[in-house]
Write a protein that holds these residues in place. Structure first.
Motif, mmCIF file in Angstrom:
data_model
loop_
_atom_site.group_PDB
_atom_site.id
_atom_site.type_symbol
_atom_site.label_atom_id
_atom_site.label_comp_id
_atom_site.label_asym_id
_atom_site.label_seq_id
_atom_site.Cartn_x
_atom_site.Cartn_y
_atom_site.Cartn_z
ATOM 1 N N GLY A 73 7.418 10.240 -4.394
ATOM 2 C CA GLY A 73 7.516 10.050 -5.763
ATOM 3 C C GLY A 73 6.025 10.153 -6.306
ATOM 4 N N PRO A 74 5.765 10.295 -7.601
ATOM 5 C CA PRO A 74 4.600 10.298 -7.890
ATOM 6 C C PRO A 74 3.547 9.255 -7.935
ATOM 7 N N THR A 75 4.040 7.802 -7.652
ATOM 8 C CA THR A 75 3.129 6.563 -7.299
ATOM 9 C C THR A 75 3.503 6.167 -5.987
ATOM 10 N N PRO A 76 3.211 6.753 -4.938
ATOM 11 C CA PRO A 76 3.233 6.163 -3.706
ATOM 12 C C PRO A 76 2.424 4.970 -3.475
ATOM 13 N N THR A 77 3.053 4.246 -2.433
ATOM 14 C CA THR A 77 2.031 3.126 -2.109
ATOM 15 C C THR A 77 1.138 3.506 -1.020
ATOM 16 N N LYS A 78 0.121 2.596 -0.854
ATOM 17 C CA LYS A 78 -1.035 2.965 0.099
ATOM 18 C C LYS A 78 -0.322 3.288 1.411
ATOM 19 N N THR A 79 0.655 2.467 1.978
ATOM 20 C CA THR A 79 1.190 2.938 3.098
ATOM 21 C C THR A 79 1.810 4.526 3.092
ATOM 22 N N GLN A 80 2.228 4.632 2.158
ATOM 23 C CA GLN A 80 3.112 6.194 2.046
ATOM 24 C C GLN A 80 1.810 7.080 1.872
ATOM 25 N N THR A 81 0.862 6.937 1.089
ATOM 26 C CA THR A 81 -0.088 7.685 1.133
ATOM 27 C C THR A 81 -1.050 8.143 2.263
ATOM 28 N N ILE A 82 -0.998 7.004 3.145
ATOM 29 C CA ILE A 82 -1.446 7.117 4.666
ATOM 30 C C ILE A 82 -0.593 7.989 5.417
ATOM 31 N N ASP A 83 0.635 7.497 5.473
ATOM 32 C CA ASP A 83 1.673 8.502 6.070
ATOM 33 C C ASP A 83 1.624 9.905 5.619
#
Length: 443
Positions: free
Chosen positions: A162-172
């Motif tokens: 989605g448009p507001t990923p978590t930090k972990t999702q951004t790293i992934d």
């Protein structure tokens, strides 16, 4: 002006399982919206955009009632709120479109606002402008280049987060994009396209693995290690497996080779007396919430997202087996393996304080308070959420469970994964048993 409502229908349904698979428990719901005969659907999330997926036990889902048959299921609280929100979005768009009835709300405009969290642009001459559209996934086949399929999987991952990923999702996502950049760099260096998916041979994969080790790490000046190169090969393996599951290619050659991995690291975990001491603490507010989630992970071996899902719907996960009550589910983290965890007394102690679990503060927020756990226990090494999971696995081994049983509890895909990470603990368990039994022969 009249504000008469246009025809709209909102229905919730179980998402269809992938081909060859069965419904998971719990299983995600989808929202089906119909506006003037036009239908569209998306995954049910509450709160919209920023919330969690709405999950339900397939056996308890009542299609006619549009609810779970279990009255205390939290999904029954969220579905009416989500439906009311969708109707509110629709009514707002109807009011805007009164200026020119030729451009009423569409199912696309309604779904756009719900999923993006913002009202699409509208003008009386052209109607609804949905802004940046989601990238179209190209029609894939076995002859599609690995780069194109890899790129489509990255796009799908971004849509999923989605448009507001978590930090972990951004790293992934960043790691996946790095793998895509390296594939493109290989094509440029060799002045030849990356092969099509069905032509990815084991020989090509081995050569690519060697080539990766000639490239510099993104954040360091030293070359990519053999183990890190294996991680990029692993992502290619996930892409190829997607093509195999879609029956577009016959085989995934990544699985035919054992790729180099990191050397075993020392497993650091909390001793039983450490966990017992944490149960005596009476921390309040956010610090107390972080401690509660940390202890739940210590006593179940679940990752933080799985722990939250379990706490919100215990009845959807708990079962009674021949040896007592246990927790059954499927990990939210890839490769999404099933876990089978004995329900310990300590878990009941935790839920006696918070029957549905405290506030969801994120795994990162829990990690912000683990340094205070270190201080209380007098530990000098770093404690994180992973420590809680390792603590559970290690204590189960020490208490006499077999390695295969612990592997199942942790949701590992292969027993070799558990053996590799917990090898030293297996030896520790043998030493403890020997000192307890005090016998050096079998007869």
């Amino acid at each position: 002006m009249s504000t008469k409502r246009m025809p709209i229908s909102i229905r919730f349904a179980l998402r269809s399982p992938k081909k060859g698979q069965v419904y998971a428990n719990p299983h995600p719901l989808q929202v089906w919206i119909t506006v003037n005969g036009q239908r569209d659907h998306f995954g049910a999330v509450y709160p919209p955009v920023t919330g969690s997926k709405l999950l339900v036990n397939p056996k308890e889902w009542q299609v006619e009632d549009q609810a779970s048959s279990r009255r205390d299921d939290t999904v029954n609280k969220h579905l009416p709120k989500l439906k009311a929100y969708i109707l509110e979005v629709f009514d707002r768009q109807c009011a805007i479109a009164q200026v020119n009835p030729d451009f009423p709300p569409t199912v696309k405009s309604v779904c756009y606002q719900i999923q993006e969290g913002k009202l699409p642009d509208w003008n009386p001459e052209n109607g609804w402008q949905l802004g940046k559209q989601k990238p179209t996934i190209p029609l894939l086949s076995g002859d599609t280049s690995l780069v194109d399929v890899y790129s489509s999987r990255v796009a799908a991952l971004e849509r999923h987060y989605g448009p507001t990923p978590t930090k972990t999702q951004t790293i992934d996502v960043g790691r996946w994009k790095r793998g895509l950049d390296l594939l493109r760099a290989w094509a440029k260096a060799h002045n030849t396209p990356v092969p099509a998916c069905q032509k990815i041979t084991l020989s090509w994969l081995k050569d690519y693995h060697k080539w990766l080790q000639t490239q510099k790490s993104k954040k360091q000046s030293k070359p990519i290690s053999a183990a890190m190169a294996s991680r990029y090969i692993g992502k290619i393996g996930q892409v190829l497996q997607y093509m195999v599951d879609a029956e577009l290619i016959e085989r995934n050659n990544v699985e035919k080779q054992s790729w180099p991995r990191y050397d075993d690291k020392e497993i650091l975990f909390l001793e039983p007396e450490h966990v017992a001491k944490l149960f005596t603490l009476n921390w309040k507010r956010t610090k107390g919430t972080a401690l509660w989630w940390f202890l739940l992970m210590c006593c179940t071996g679940l990752d933080y997202p799985d722990a939250v899902a379990y706490a919100r719907s215990r009845h959807g996960f708990e079962r009674v087996g021949p040896s007592g009550r246990k927790i059954l589910g499927k990990r939210l983290k890839p490769p999404h393996e099933e876990y089978d965890v004995p329900l310990l007394d300590e878990v009941e102690w935790l839920f006696a304080v918070h029957p549905e679990g405290p506030e969801d503060i994120s795994g990162a927020a829990v990690n912000r308070y683990t340094d205070q756990i270190e201080g209380v226990l007098g530990i000098t090494w770093r404690i994180t959420n992973k420590t809680a999971r390792k603590t559970f696995g290690c204590l189960m081994l020490i208490n006499g469970y077999y390695i295969g049983e612990v592997s199942r509890m942790l949701g590992h895909k292969r027993i070799s994964t558990t053996e590799r990470h917990y090898a030293r603990i297996i030896g520790s368990a043998v030493d403890r048993a020997r000192s307890r039994v005090k016998k050096s022969s079998l007869i």
